[in-house]
Scaffold this motif. Structure first.
Motif, PDB file in Angstrom:
ATOM      1  N   GLU A  83       0.840  -1.189   0.000  1.00 43.53           N
ATOM      2  CA  GLU A  83       0.000   0.000   0.000  1.00 43.53           C
ATOM      3  C   GLU A  83       0.882   1.248   0.000  1.00 43.53           C
ATOM      4  O   GLU A  83       1.666   1.481   0.926  1.00 43.53           O
ATOM      5  N   VAL A  84       0.743   2.077  -1.043  1.00 37.08           N
ATOM      6  CA  VAL A  84       1.620   3.228  -1.215  1.00 37.08           C
ATOM      7  C   VAL A  84       1.502   4.238  -0.077  1.00 37.08           C
ATOM      8  O   VAL A  84       2.505   4.806   0.366  1.00 37.08           O
ATOM      9  N   SER A  85       0.298   4.439   0.446  1.00 32.62           N
ATOM     10  CA  SER A  85       0.131   5.417   1.535  1.00 32.62           C
ATOM     11  C   SER A  85       0.841   4.968   2.801  1.00 32.62           C
ATOM     12  O   SER A  85       1.368   5.798   3.554  1.00 32.62           O
ATOM     13  N   ILE A  86       0.899   3.659   3.042  1.00 31.29           N
ATOM     14  CA  ILE A  86       1.608   3.120   4.205  1.00 31.29           C
ATOM     15  C   ILE A  86       3.113   3.319   4.017  1.00 31.29           C
ATOM     16  O   ILE A  86       3.823   3.742   4.941  1.00 31.29           O
ATOM     17  N   ARG A  87       3.589   3.016   2.822  1.00 29.31           N
ATOM     18  CA  ARG A  87       5.027   3.186   2.540  1.00 29.31           C
ATOM     19  C   ARG A  87       5.444   4.633   2.753  1.00 29.31           C
ATOM     20  O   ARG A  87       6.466   4.914   3.371  1.00 29.31           O
ATOM     21  N   ARG A  88       4.670   5.536   2.210  1.00 25.70           N
ATOM     22  CA  ARG A  88       5.024   6.954   2.318  1.00 25.70           C
ATOM     23  C   ARG A  88       5.057   7.422   3.776  1.00 25.70           C
ATOM     24  O   ARG A  88       5.961   8.164   4.176  1.00 25.70           O
ATOM     25  N   GLN A  89       4.084   6.959   4.568  1.00 25.31           N
ATOM     26  CA  GLN A  89       4.054   7.340   5.976  1.00 25.31           C
ATOM     27  C   GLN A  89       5.261   6.792   6.715  1.00 25.31           C
ATOM     28  O   GLN A  89       5.893   7.483   7.522  1.00 25.31           O
ATOM     29  N   ALA A  90       5.607   5.538   6.427  1.00 25.26           N
ATOM     30  CA  ALA A  90       6.739   4.889   7.087  1.00 25.26           C
ATOM     31  C   ALA A  90       8.061   5.571   6.724  1.00 25.26           C
ATOM     32  O   ALA A  90       8.921   5.790   7.579  1.00 25.26           O
ATOM     33  N   ILE A  91       8.209   5.920   5.432  1.00 15.55           N
ATOM     34  CA  ILE A  91       9.439   6.589   4.984  1.00 15.55           C
ATOM     35  C   ILE A  91       9.549   7.980   5.593  1.00 15.55           C
ATOM     36  O   ILE A  91      10.627   8.412   6.021  1.00 15.55           O
ATOM     37  N   SER A 132      13.189   3.734  -5.427  1.00 10.68           N
ATOM     38  CA  SER A 132      11.743   3.827  -5.630  1.00 10.68           C
ATOM     39  C   SER A 132      11.417   4.593  -6.911  1.00 10.68           C
ATOM     40  O   SER A 132      12.028   5.609  -7.223  1.00 10.68           O
ATOM     41  N   ASP A 133      10.433   4.101  -7.643  1.00 13.95           N
ATOM     42  CA  ASP A 133       9.983   4.769  -8.861  1.00 13.95           C
ATOM     43  C   ASP A 133       8.786   5.681  -8.609  1.00 13.95           C
ATOM     44  O   ASP A 133       8.308   6.344  -9.537  1.00 13.95           O
ATOM     45  N   ASP A 134       8.299   5.685  -7.371  1.00 10.26           N
ATOM     46  CA  ASP A 134       7.205   6.578  -7.002  1.00 10.26           C
ATOM     47  C   ASP A 134       7.794   7.959  -6.681  1.00 10.26           C
ATOM     48  O   ASP A 134       8.622   8.091  -5.780  1.00 10.26           O
ATOM     49  N   SER A 135       7.375   8.981  -7.401  1.00 11.64           N
ATOM     50  CA  SER A 135       7.988  10.299  -7.254  1.00 11.64           C
ATOM     51  C   SER A 135       7.820  10.872  -5.852  1.00 11.64           C
ATOM     52  O   SER A 135       8.742  11.498  -5.314  1.00 11.64           O
ATOM     53  N   ALA A 136       6.647  10.647  -5.251  1.00 13.02           N
ATOM     54  CA  ALA A 136       6.414  11.166  -3.899  1.00 13.02           C
ATOM     55  C   ALA A 136       7.320  10.457  -2.894  1.00 13.02           C
ATOM     56  O   ALA A 136       7.900  11.105  -2.000  1.00 13.02           O
ATOM     57  N   GLU A 137       7.455   9.148  -3.027  1.00  9.57           N
ATOM     58  CA  GLU A 137       8.347   8.392  -2.146  1.00  9.57           C
ATOM     59  C   GLU A 137       9.791   8.855  -2.321  1.00  9.57           C
ATOM     60  O   GLU A 137      10.527   9.035  -1.343  1.00  9.57           O
ATOM     61  N   PHE A 138      10.161   9.021  -3.573  1.00  9.42           N
ATOM     62  CA  PHE A 138      11.539   9.433  -3.864  1.00  9.42           C
ATOM     63  C   PHE A 138      11.843  10.784  -3.218  1.00  9.42           C
ATOM     64  O   PHE A 138      12.922  10.984  -2.652  1.00  9.42           O
TER      65      PHE A 138
END
Length: 528
Positions: free
Chosen positions: A75-83, A108-114
């Motif tokens: 889940e992308v929202s979980i990853r982003r919160q954890a990062i 990561s290829d997700d721009s927000a995560e990156f």
């Protein structure tokens, strides 16, 4: 697995405990177990785990591993919160490990995560620059290719934005020492990025610092190793990449004590003799012209040379190859078209400029060191070339007459402008060498160098005025197909007349695994 309500209840227990929070280990364990729940439980755990991490050192590994599980959640929202919360774990001896983890997350290829990963790295960099660098260089040296590539790019883009109290002398020294380890095995693109990184360090802005960089480039270029193999495009590309990085180190006016002597000597002794056999590292690159451009730029910063006369002879002999003798007249007194020598102006500009620069160091070279017959031959070539120059200079000026602004920005006119600079430069240098004795006083700006603003719009530039330019009334030369003047196939100009950028070249052919030490593909799973 705890529910959302249980997570909130145990969070409340820890928050209310204040100074006694470490007494509630069981409540913190419940929060750690939240990573095994559903999406809502995981998002809460991603926020709560870092908040109380520092109070339970005995659960440090378990807490960090739990947060990492969340960083890899589907889940992308979980990853982003954890990062986003990961930097809170960067305390004490954990910081290098967190930096290592964040470096791996750069893939990561997700721009927000990156963006979150970049922000987290900058954040912990300000806490402990050396510790953060330790984690980053660990991945650069041992990580997967994509992680290595992005970690290097992070350093090249972010280091220059950090304040002076972060980028201390100790940090600069650490970056330099770690970079030297990496440079044992790099691609061309990586080498360029590391030179950008190192050149930005304060410690290396001094004369001694720049000399360290020059020595580093010399080592990378292998100047003291096996002679260049002209048939190996990787070896040729390696030399070109290194020279492109070295040239700016010599071209800073306040650092005149950083000489290019070692590089110019290498070019004269080992590259010029095999110039015509060099294999181009990429399609569309005139490798011979690129080599001569680099030699010309470096020649301006050459110091005292041990084998000056020998190297001047090599340079002189190579110059003669591109300065033809006039064709013999046919019986009817005219030259047949197929006998007309090709005048490769771009090559001649580079070689004449280099000879002019080194000749200043031995002004009697053309007087007492070359026999009279050889000097006579040279002057005949110069005179023939100069006559050809006048024709093309007149044609170029006529073609550009009255053109200003946008009309000069067309591709065709850009080529003509550069061609005019080339021919004017050659004209000035030839006039110097025609003096008796030869003079080395004139100064020209190489045609591919940026044009000074004052030069544009002037009725006549200083270089034009010192050349044998025609009177104000421009007289057209012989009628010719105008394209013959500018297109390489005609032989009037060498290819690639325009500027070339040191930063625009790609990597060495084949990337890692070839060229600079053969770094193989190192694919690994999670190694947090």
């Amino acid at each position: 697995m705890p529910t959302v309500e249980e997570l909130y209840r145990n969070y409340g227990i820890l928050a209310d405990a204040k100074d006694d929070v470490s007494q509630h280990k069981a409540s913190y364990q419940v929060i750690l177990d939240g990573v095994k729940g559903g999406a809502k439980e995981k998002r809460l755990a991603a926020q709560f785990i870092p908040k109380f991490f520092k109070y339970f050192p005995e659960l440090s590994d378990a807490a960090l591993n739990a947060q990492l599980d969340l960083c890899e959640d589907e889940e992308v929202s979980i990853r982003r919160q954890a990062i986003k919360e990961l930097s809170q774990f960067a305390t004490g001896e954990n910081l290098p490990r967190v930096a290592d983890i964040l470096a791996q997350l750069l893939q990561s290829d997700d721009s927000a995560e990156f963006t979150l990963v970049n922000n987290a790295l900058v954040s912990i960099f300000k806490m402990d620059a050396k510790g953060t660098l330790g984690g980053l260089f660990s991945q650069i040296l041992q990580g997967e290719d994509i992680v290595r590539e992005r970690a290097i790019k992070f350093l090249s883009s972010k280091l220059k934005t950090l304040p002076d109290d972060v980028m201390t002398k100790e940090v600069d020294d650490f970056i330099f020492s770690e970079s030297k380890k990496v440079l044992y095995d790099v691609t061309g693109e990586e080498f360029v990025l590391f030179m950008k990184i190192l050149s930005s360090l304060k410690n290396l802005q001094t004369v001694s610092g720049r000399q360290q960089l020059v020595d580093l480039v010399s080592e990378q270029a292998g100047l003291q190793q096996t002679p260049l193999n002209p048939a190996d495009p990787d070896s040729v590309d390696r030399l070109l990449q290194c020279m492109r990085q070295a040239v700016p180190l010599f071209s800073v006016s306040v650092l005149k004590n950083v000489h290019s002597t070692k590089f110019v000597t290498h070019f004269c002794e080992h590259v010029l003799p095999i110039l015509n056999t060099l294999t181009s590292p990429a399609e569309g690159i005139d490798v011979q012209l690129e080599v001569l451009k680099l030699l010309a730029e470096m020649s301006s910063f050459c110091g005292d040379m041990d084998k000056l006369e020998s190297n001047l002879n090599k340079l002189f002999d190579k110059l003669l190859e591109y300065m033809p003798l006039p064709p013999e007249e046919a019986e009817n007194g005219e030259n047949s078209a197929n006998e007309e020598p090709k005048l490769q102006f771009s090559y001649v500009e580079c070689l004449l400029f280099s000879f002019h620069q080194l000749g200043r160091k031995m002004p009697d070279f053309l007087i007492g060191k070359v026999n009279a017959e050889k000097l006579k031959d040279f002057k005949i070539r110069l005179q023939y070339f100069a006559r050809g120059l006048q024709v093309y200079i007149r044609q170029l000026r006529l073609a550009l007459q009255g053109k200003t602004g946008d009309s000069l920005k067309t591709e065709e006119n850009k080529i003509k402008v550069v061609a005019l600079k080339i021919t004017n430069n050659i004209n000035v240098l030839i006039k110097d060498l025609f003096h008796n004795p030869p003079s080395y006083k004139s100064t020209v700006t190489l045609s591919w160098k940026p044009v000074q603003k004052t030069e544009l719009g002037q009725k006549r530039s200083s270089e034009d005025s010192s050349s044998s330019s025609p009177p104000k009334k421009i007289i057209a030369g012989p009628k010719r197909d105008s394209r013959q003047i500018y297109n390489p196939p005609s032989g009037k100009y060498s290819g690639s007349l325009g500027n070339f950028s040191y930063e625009q070249r790609g990597g060495f052919r084949g990337g890692r695994g070839r060229g600079w030490g053969g770094r193989g593909n190192n694919s690994r799973g999670r190694v947090y």
